[in-house]
Motif scaffolding. Structure first.
Motif, PDB file in Angstrom:
ATOM      1  N   ALA B 266     -63.007  39.441 -51.630  1.00 29.00           N
ATOM      2  CA  ALA B 266     -63.069  40.413 -50.522  1.00 29.00           C
ATOM      3  C   ALA B 266     -63.994  39.899 -49.417  1.00 29.00           C
ATOM      4  CB  ALA B 266     -63.563  41.756 -51.037  1.00 29.00           C
ATOM      5  N   LEU B 267     -65.109  39.286 -49.826  1.00 30.68           N
ATOM      6  CA  LEU B 267     -66.033  38.736 -48.816  1.00 30.68           C
ATOM      7  C   LEU B 267     -65.346  37.609 -48.041  1.00 30.68           C
ATOM      8  CD1 LEU B 267     -68.909  38.491 -47.585  1.00 30.68           C
ATOM      9  CD2 LEU B 267     -69.400  36.815 -49.373  1.00 30.68           C
ATOM     10  N   ALA B 268     -64.671  36.732 -48.789  1.00 28.41           N
ATOM     11  CA  ALA B 268     -63.967  35.629 -48.136  1.00 28.41           C
ATOM     12  C   ALA B 268     -62.940  36.177 -47.144  1.00 28.41           C
ATOM     13  CB  ALA B 268     -63.281  34.773 -49.195  1.00 28.41           C
ATOM     14  N   HIS B 269     -62.274  37.237 -47.559  1.00 25.20           N
ATOM     15  CA  HIS B 269     -61.270  37.858 -46.691  1.00 25.20           C
ATOM     16  C   HIS B 269     -61.892  38.366 -45.394  1.00 25.20           C
ATOM     17  CE1 HIS B 269     -58.999  41.265 -45.148  1.00 25.20           C
ATOM     18  NE2 HIS B 269     -57.932  40.596 -45.540  1.00 25.20           N
ATOM     19  N   ASP B 270     -62.979  39.104 -45.541  1.00 18.70           N
ATOM     20  CA  ASP B 270     -63.612  39.696 -44.354  1.00 18.70           C
ATOM     21  C   ASP B 270     -64.164  38.617 -43.427  1.00 18.70           C
ATOM     22  OD1 ASP B 270     -62.948  42.125 -45.355  1.00 18.70           O
ATOM     23  OD2 ASP B 270     -64.886  42.483 -46.300  1.00 18.70           O
ATOM     24  N   LEU B 271     -64.697  37.575 -44.035  1.00 16.12           N
ATOM     25  CA  LEU B 271     -65.250  36.497 -43.219  1.00 16.12           C
ATOM     26  C   LEU B 271     -64.132  35.772 -42.453  1.00 16.12           C
ATOM     27  CD1 LEU B 271     -67.849  35.091 -42.499  1.00 16.12           C
ATOM     28  CD2 LEU B 271     -67.586  33.641 -44.495  1.00 16.12           C
ATOM     29  N   ALA B 272     -63.050  35.516 -43.163  1.00 15.84           N
ATOM     30  CA  ALA B 272     -61.919  34.849 -42.515  1.00 15.84           C
ATOM     31  C   ALA B 272     -61.378  35.711 -41.374  1.00 15.84           C
ATOM     32  CB  ALA B 272     -60.830  34.578 -43.542  1.00 15.84           C
ATOM     33  N   TYR B 273     -61.385  37.002 -41.594  1.00  9.04           N
ATOM     34  CA  TYR B 273     -60.916  37.911 -40.541  1.00  9.04           C
ATOM     35  C   TYR B 273     -61.834  37.828 -39.318  1.00  9.04           C
ATOM     36  CZ  TYR B 273     -58.982  42.044 -38.387  1.00  9.04           C
ATOM     37  OH  TYR B 273     -58.368  42.888 -37.508  1.00  9.04           O
ATOM     38  N   GLN B 289     -55.196  31.559 -47.256  1.00 11.40           N
ATOM     39  CA  GLN B 289     -54.236  30.947 -48.182  1.00 11.40           C
ATOM     40  C   GLN B 289     -54.874  30.726 -49.557  1.00 11.40           C
ATOM     41  OE1 GLN B 289     -52.914  27.769 -45.534  1.00 11.40           O
ATOM     42  NE2 GLN B 289     -50.847  28.634 -45.565  1.00 11.40           N
ATOM     43  N   ALA B 290     -56.164  30.384 -49.559  1.00  8.22           N
ATOM     44  CA  ALA B 290     -56.856  30.225 -50.851  1.00  8.22           C
ATOM     45  C   ALA B 290     -57.016  31.572 -51.552  1.00  8.22           C
ATOM     46  CB  ALA B 290     -58.227  29.599 -50.620  1.00  8.22           C
ATOM     47  N   LEU B 291     -56.990  32.643 -50.757  1.00  2.47           N
ATOM     48  CA  LEU B 291     -57.173  33.987 -51.327  1.00  2.47           C
ATOM     49  C   LEU B 291     -55.921  34.532 -52.003  1.00  2.47           C
ATOM     50  CD1 LEU B 291     -59.200  35.994 -48.669  1.00  2.47           C
ATOM     51  CD2 LEU B 291     -59.700  35.846 -51.092  1.00  2.47           C
ATOM     52  N   GLU B 300     -53.233  44.906 -51.820  1.00  3.15           N
ATOM     53  CA  GLU B 300     -54.187  43.853 -51.433  1.00  3.15           C
ATOM     54  C   GLU B 300     -53.429  42.621 -50.908  1.00  3.15           C
ATOM     55  OE1 GLU B 300     -57.690  44.780 -54.723  1.00  3.15           O
ATOM     56  OE2 GLU B 300     -56.239  43.173 -55.080  1.00  3.15           O
ATOM     57  N   ARG B 301     -52.365  42.291 -51.594  1.00  3.67           N
ATOM     58  CA  ARG B 301     -51.588  41.096 -51.220  1.00  3.67           C
ATOM     59  C   ARG B 301     -51.013  41.257 -49.807  1.00  3.67           C
ATOM     60  NH1 ARG B 301     -49.806  36.653 -53.626  1.00  3.67           N
ATOM     61  NH2 ARG B 301     -47.821  35.893 -52.830  1.00  3.67           N
ATOM     62  N   LEU B 302     -50.573  42.483 -49.511  1.00  9.40           N
ATOM     63  CA  LEU B 302     -49.987  42.717 -48.183  1.00  9.40           C
ATOM     64  C   LEU B 302     -51.033  42.545 -47.081  1.00  9.40           C
ATOM     65  CD1 LEU B 302     -47.591  45.730 -48.769  1.00  9.40           C
ATOM     66  CD2 LEU B 302     -46.986  43.365 -48.301  1.00  9.40           C
ATOM     67  N   VAL B 303     -52.243  42.990 -47.361  1.00  9.52           N
ATOM     68  CA  VAL B 303     -53.315  42.843 -46.368  1.00  9.52           C
ATOM     69  C   VAL B 303     -53.551  41.354 -46.093  1.00  9.52           C
ATOM     70  CG1 VAL B 303     -55.765  43.207 -45.921  1.00  9.52           C
ATOM     71  CG2 VAL B 303     -54.437  45.013 -46.970  1.00  9.52           C
ATOM     72  N   VAL B 304     -53.655  40.564 -47.164  1.00 10.57           N
ATOM     73  CA  VAL B 304     -53.919  39.131 -46.989  1.00 10.57           C
ATOM     74  C   VAL B 304     -52.738  38.458 -46.278  1.00 10.57           C
ATOM     75  CG1 VAL B 304     -54.366  36.966 -48.192  1.00 10.57           C
ATOM     76  CG2 VAL B 304     -55.468  39.043 -48.953  1.00 10.57           C
ATOM     77  N   LEU B 305     -51.535  38.830 -46.681  1.00  8.45           N
ATOM     78  CA  LEU B 305     -50.360  38.222 -46.051  1.00  8.45           C
ATOM     79  C   LEU B 305     -50.311  38.524 -44.547  1.00  8.45           C
ATOM     80  CD1 LEU B 305     -47.569  38.779 -48.706  1.00  8.45           C
ATOM     81  CD2 LEU B 305     -48.218  36.589 -47.681  1.00  8.45           C
ATOM     82  N   ALA B 306     -50.643  39.773 -44.197  1.00  4.55           N
ATOM     83  CA  ALA B 306     -50.638  40.141 -42.776  1.00  4.55           C
ATOM     84  C   ALA B 306     -51.648  39.283 -42.014  1.00  4.55           C
ATOM     85  CB  ALA B 306     -50.973  41.614 -42.618  1.00  4.55           C
ATOM     86  N   LEU B 424     -63.523  29.662 -54.347  1.00  3.87           N
ATOM     87  CA  LEU B 424     -62.385  30.505 -54.752  1.00  3.87           C
ATOM     88  C   LEU B 424     -61.472  29.749 -55.715  1.00  3.87           C
ATOM     89  CD1 LEU B 424     -61.488  32.162 -51.321  1.00  3.87           C
ATOM     90  CD2 LEU B 424     -62.262  33.363 -53.368  1.00  3.87           C
ATOM     91  N   ASN B 425     -61.229  28.487 -55.419  1.00  2.00           N
ATOM     92  CA  ASN B 425     -60.374  27.691 -56.310  1.00  2.00           C
ATOM     93  C   ASN B 425     -61.033  27.506 -57.670  1.00  2.00           C
ATOM     94  OD1 ASN B 425     -58.462  27.509 -54.337  1.00  2.00           O
ATOM     95  ND2 ASN B 425     -59.115  25.486 -53.601  1.00  2.00           N
ATOM     96  N   ALA B 426     -62.353  27.297 -57.659  1.00  2.00           N
ATOM     97  CA  ALA B 426     -63.078  27.121 -58.928  1.00  2.00           C
ATOM     98  C   ALA B 426     -63.016  28.411 -59.744  1.00  2.00           C
ATOM     99  CB  ALA B 426     -64.525  26.731 -58.647  1.00  2.00           C
TER     100      ALA B 426
END
Lengths: 272, 431
Positions: B266-273, B289-291, B300-306, B424-426
């Motif tokens: 979620a943090l990674a998502h917000d930062l990327a945003y 993409q890593a998320l 959740e998936r739809l939010v990331v995809l958007a 994230l990958n790890a």
């Protein structure tokens, strides 16, 4: 505004259940058994807003495709009335329960399950002021703080049984001073004023009942004539009961109430 | 986080303290009527009856609970459970409630509350949020002194956009937690209030509550909540036009969370945003993409995809934008009550506008506005209106409606993004 003892009107063919309700009524309610739907309608018309009605939704309509249409007519004519459906709950009645909810029944008493005297008393108390609270929920703006909603809810309950400021404080388990402070923090009018408004809204709710006359609303709200009610509605909403009824009494009164709440909010202007 | 206790919370203060009352009903006609609407058939009826039983039982003081139900009520209810062919996950908690009906005087509130909470989780997982909140509330009523149950109701109510109800339960949780010394719930309830106000667009109030959550978490060494509070403060700072450096909060949250924290995605998502908004589309795209493999739930998936779509549009990757646009619209068509539905549509609209496709942008923004208005989400509503206006203005002037921010120096962002992608990958591998 004075409201007398709370009538408990019962239309139910099961004599044992009726007797149980009569015992439960005790001093808090005035028990009155009615023989049929038309008598019930008459009794509701003359009753104060604190009246409770307990019915068998299948009375005179056993097993003929759902609850009795007479119950529906009653709730259309008197939507402000707190009606309890006392019935046996069986799997084939699930749809009927949903229908009763849509019609405006406020609570269900499950015969042969929770129709003990203890449970009945509790259910009656919990449904205090429910129709007015439901209307208020619809009109309060979404940004109304939660604390303000909780106080308004409690005020609606208190007013429905003819209570006063001290009863409101008691129902919220607060001292009167603390209640005053809570009202300020919730950006609401002081308790006395809030209760006065709740009484107006309650009268407005009754005025919207197609089955009631203005005089019967005045009587139901504890006034000896309609002039008392007129004086109060003129003072608070600036219209007579007849005018209010013509223009949608609750919609008009609640709009004035929300304007007042808006003024208090602007006055406070603080971050919650 | 601490394990759930099996004893009632002990009030630690002798000071007279009034716990704010909470709103206990939504728009349903009578108690639990929403269950009958959500779950049809015998199971719905059984759940509705069980809810009524618990509420009634909980409304009495313990010494007066003996004579609530008629004799034989337990046997009837047991037969109903058997006949209803109940889901195996719900049967044990329902049986607990059946036993409570049989022996209301000796039933333990903690056991009944846990049974209700279990049903609430199950219902919420099945998408029956009305049933979920009704049972969460029954749990809170069964153990009225436990702040964690009050907090759970607040969370569910917030997710259903019942903001007033949520607020009263969060405030109740704060008061109860302070009385009983349940500092986890105390900090979480402040955090909940902060998120609630942020969702409603009241940013100053949201910030104030998140700061209180952070202070409480620091004071009581609640590292995970501390990370969450820093994370929330990052989101607020990123959205505000102040002098604060939002990435400072993000780095602090990243450190407080550590590698395996469930909120790290979620943090990674917000930062990327945040990077999208600052015009750093490449680091944003790689992070989103890593998320994607971390997101298992549809919403959740739809939010990331958007957001992938929007970042791809900004980075000029039209093909990727087209693919994700279709996938998101398909997903939205399949789920009509997404918590972040308005935001998802808004991101698509921004992406389309960036690529110079005003028809698509307008379509997405109009739908976003409609959803946001219905849910009372003022911030998204205002953003959707602004996007609509800019798209229409650009169409009128027959120019491209491109509002791509000019990227600031992206060196820090790229390094941070690389750290995040690696972590994230790890985390994915270690799972």
């Amino acid at each position: 505004m004075k409201i007398g003892a709370r009538p408990l009107l019962v239309l139910h063919g099961d004599e044992t259940f009726r007797e149980r309700v009569r015992k439960v009524a005790g001093r808090e309610y005035t028990f009155q058994a009615v023989p049929d739907w038309s008598s019930l309608e008459e009794a509701v018309r003359e009753s104060p807003p604190s009246a409770l009605v307990v019915v068998n939704p299948y009375e005179d309509h056993p097993g003929r495709g759902g609850p009795s249409p007479s119950l529906r007519s009653l709730l259309v004519e008197f939507p402000s009335t707190a009606v309890f459906a006392a019935m046996e709950i069986t799997p084939d009645r699930t749809e009927d329960l949903r229908t009763l909810g849509k019609w405006g029944v406020v609570q269900v008493i499950a015969i042969s399950h929770d129709d003990t005297p203890h449970a009945l008393v509790q259910r009656f108390r919990a449904s205090q002021g429910r129709p007015l609270k439901a209307l208020l929920e619809q009109v309060l703006p979404p940004e109304t703080p939660g604390r303000a909603r909780a106080i308004v809810d409690a005020a609606a309950e208190v007013v429905a049984v003819g209570g006063h400021g001290r009863d409101l404080a008691r129902s919220l388990h607060l001292s009167r001073r603390t209640l005053l402070r809570w009202c300020e923090r919730a950006e609401l009018p002081p308790p006395r004023k809030l209760l006065a408004w709740m009484r107006i809204l309650l009268a407005a709710e009754l005025l919207d009942d197609p089955g009631r006359t203005v005089l019967s609303v005045a009587h139901a709200c504890g006034y000896s004539s309609d002039s008392g009610l007129r004086r109060v509605t003129q003072k608070f909403v600036g219209s007579s009961p007849t005018e209010l009824r013509r223009r949608g009494a609750f919609a008009r009164s609640s709009k004035s109430f929300l304007e007042l709440m808006g003024k208090y909010r602007k006055g406070a202007g603080a971050i919650p | 986080m601490r394990a759930k206790r099996m004893t009632p919370p002990v009030r630690r203060t002798t000071r007279r303290w009034r716990t704010p009352p909470a709103i206990t009903h939504g728009t349903e006609a009578f108690e639990g009527a929403g269950i009958l609407d959500e779950i049809r058939g015998p199971l719905g009826l059984l759940l509705w009856q069980s809810l009524r039983d618990v509420s009634l039982w909980a409304s009495f003081p313990p010494e007066e609970r003996e004579e609530i139900f008629v004799a034989g009520a337990e046997e009837n209810r047991l037969a109903a459970v058997r006949a209803a062919e109940v889901d195996v996950q719900v049967e044990p908690p329902l049986m607990t409630i059946v036993r409570m009906v049989g022996a209301p005087g000796s039933a333990r509130p903690e056991t009944v509350a846990m049974a209700c909470q279990h049903i609430a989780h199950w219902a919420d997982g099945q998408g029956h949020s009305g049933t979920g909140i009704a049972f969460a509330q029954a749990a809170a009523m069964a153990l009225p002194g436990d702040a964690s149950y009050a907090y759970a109701v607040g969370r569910l109510a917030r997710r259903r956009a019942e903001y007033a109800r949520a607020e009263t339960w969060f405030r109740r949780a704060v008061a109860l937690a302070r009385q009983t010394g349940d500092w986890t719930s105390y900090a979480l309830a402040f955090s909940g209030l902060g998120n609630l106000y942020a969702q409603r667009g009241n940013v100053p109030a949201a910030r104030r509550f998140h700061v209180r959550a952070l202070r409480a978490a620091r004071r009581h060494s609640l590292r995970q909540i501390q990370g969450a509070a820093l994370h929330d403060l990052f989101v607020i700072a990123a959205g505000a036009a102040g002098d604060e450096d939002p990435e400072r909060y993000a780095r602090a949250a990243f450190e407080a969370y550590g590698q395996d924290h469930p909120r790290l995605p979620a943090l990674a998502h917000d930062l990327a945003y945040h990077w999208i908004l600052r015009g750093h589309f490449e680091p944003a795209l790689s992070t989103f993409q890593a998320l994607l493999p971390h997101m298992t739930r549809l919403d959740e998936r739809l939010v990331v995809l958007a957001n992938v779509a929007r970042a791809a549009a900004g980075a000029g990757e039209r093909k990727l934008f087209e693919e994700t646009w279709d996938e998101v619209w398909d997903g939205i068509a399949r789920s009509d009550s997404l918590e972040n539905g308005a935001q998802v549509l808004l991101e698509l609209g921004h992406g389309a506008a960036t690529l110079g496709e005003p028809e698509r942008a307008e379509r997405a923004a109009e739908r976003a506005l409609q959803v946001a208005t219905g849910r009372g989400e003022t911030r998204v509503q205002a953003a959707a209106e602004a996007l609509l206006e800019s798209v229409r203005r650009a169409r009128g002037a027959r120019t491209r409606a491109v509002e791509v921010p000019h990227p600031a120096s992206g060196g820090d962002a790229e390094a941070f993004a690389a750290d995040l992608v690696r972590t994230l990958n790890a985390a994915l591998v270690s799972r």
